[in-house]
Design a protein around this motif. Sequence first.
Motif, short mmCIF file in Angstrom:
data_model
loop_
_atom_site.label_atom_id
_atom_site.label_comp_id
_atom_site.label_asym_id
_atom_site.label_seq_id
_atom_site.Cartn_x
_atom_site.Cartn_y
_atom_site.Cartn_z
N THR A 48 0.45 -0.84 -0.43
CA THR A 48 0.51 0.19 0.18
C THR A 48 0.50 1.08 0.21
OG1 THR A 48 -1.51 0.82 0.97
CG2 THR A 48 -0.51 -0.54 2.76
N ALA A 49 0.31 2.25 -0.86
CA ALA A 49 1.41 3.18 0.04
C ALA A 49 0.97 4.31 1.27
CB ALA A 49 0.20 4.44 -1.79
N ARG A 50 0.19 3.78 1.73
CA ARG A 50 -0.10 4.31 3.26
C ARG A 50 0.85 3.41 4.00
NH1 ARG A 50 -5.98 5.22 2.47
NH2 ARG A 50 -6.23 5.26 4.96
N HIS A 51 1.25 3.80 5.21
CA HIS A 51 1.16 2.80 6.18
C HIS A 51 0.27 2.81 6.92
CE1 HIS A 51 2.80 1.97 10.30
NE2 HIS A 51 4.54 2.13 10.22
N PRO A 52 0.21 0.96 7.27
CA PRO A 52 -0.50 0.21 7.69
C PRO A 52 -1.22 1.08 8.82
CG PRO A 52 1.09 -1.03 7.60
CD PRO A 52 1.50 0.99 6.64
N ARG A 53 -0.75 1.32 9.72
CA ARG A 53 -1.62 1.79 11.49
C ARG A 53 -2.20 2.81 10.30
NH1 ARG A 53 0.41 -1.67 14.51
NH2 ARG A 53 2.09 -2.06 14.59
N SER A 71 6.41 -4.08 8.91
CA SER A 71 6.39 -3.50 7.82
C SER A 71 7.47 -2.18 7.54
CB SER A 71 5.30 -2.33 8.23
OG SER A 71 4.16 -2.40 9.32
N TYR A 72 7.84 -3.10 5.83
CA TYR A 72 8.25 -1.72 5.88
C TYR A 72 8.38 -0.54 4.24
CZ TYR A 72 10.86 -6.04 6.68
OH TYR A 72 11.66 -7.48 7.45
N GLN A 73 9.36 0.52 4.95
CA GLN A 73 8.99 1.44 4.01
C GLN A 73 9.84 1.21 2.86
OE1 GLN A 73 8.92 5.26 6.05
NE2 GLN A 73 8.33 6.17 4.53
N LEU A 74 9.80 1.20 1.79
CA LEU A 74 10.12 1.39 1.02
C LEU A 74 10.39 2.71 -0.16
CD1 LEU A 74 9.05 -1.98 -1.17
CD2 LEU A 74 10.59 -1.70 0.49
N HIS A 75 11.96 3.23 -0.31
CA HIS A 75 11.47 4.18 -1.58
C HIS A 75 12.03 4.20 -2.62
CE1 HIS A 75 11.92 6.58 2.14
NE2 HIS A 75 12.38 6.25 3.04
N SER A 76 11.99 5.04 -3.52
CA SER A 76 11.91 4.84 -5.08
C SER A 76 13.21 5.05 -5.54
CB SER A 76 10.92 5.60 -6.40
OG SER A 76 10.13 5.84 -5.48
N LEU A 77 13.86 4.32 -6.65
CA LEU A 77 14.92 4.36 -6.40
C LEU A 77 15.90 5.23 -7.69
CD1 LEU A 77 15.86 0.61 -7.03
CD2 LEU A 77 16.16 2.19 -5.08
N ASP A 78 16.93 6.53 -8.01
CA ASP A 78 17.08 7.09 -8.44
C ASP A 78 17.85 5.99 -9.92
OD1 ASP A 78 19.89 6.50 -7.94
OD2 ASP A 78 20.20 7.86 -6.12
#
Length: 109
Positions: A48-53, A71-78
């Motif tokens: 999901t684009a949002r945090h589960p909480r 939960s893991y927050q992923l970031h786009s790669l440059d």
Amino acid sequence: GVVAGMERYDTLVIDDFDLVLGDVTWEETLYGLINERHYRGQQLILSTARHPRTLVCELDDLIQRLKWGVSYQLHSLDDTQMLDALKWGALQRGFELNDAVIEYIARRS
């Protein structure tokens, strides 16, 4: 239903699952799927684009199930990181690709 037969897969990935939240039928389906996969010892990866909480559900039990996992927050790669990731992925599969080939693949994906 939509998830019928999914038990035959060891790992199941559902992208953007938050788009069906608010629809009780879908929430019940997700709730059952989470329980079934947990019981069978099978992996379920939800994104999901949002945090589960921060998600809002009609079913309180579904909210509790969503808190079970990590939960893991992923970031786009440059661009440089993307090229490095493509090169690493190729190496993991036994291919050594030069920079020109990696850049060609990156421009077309």
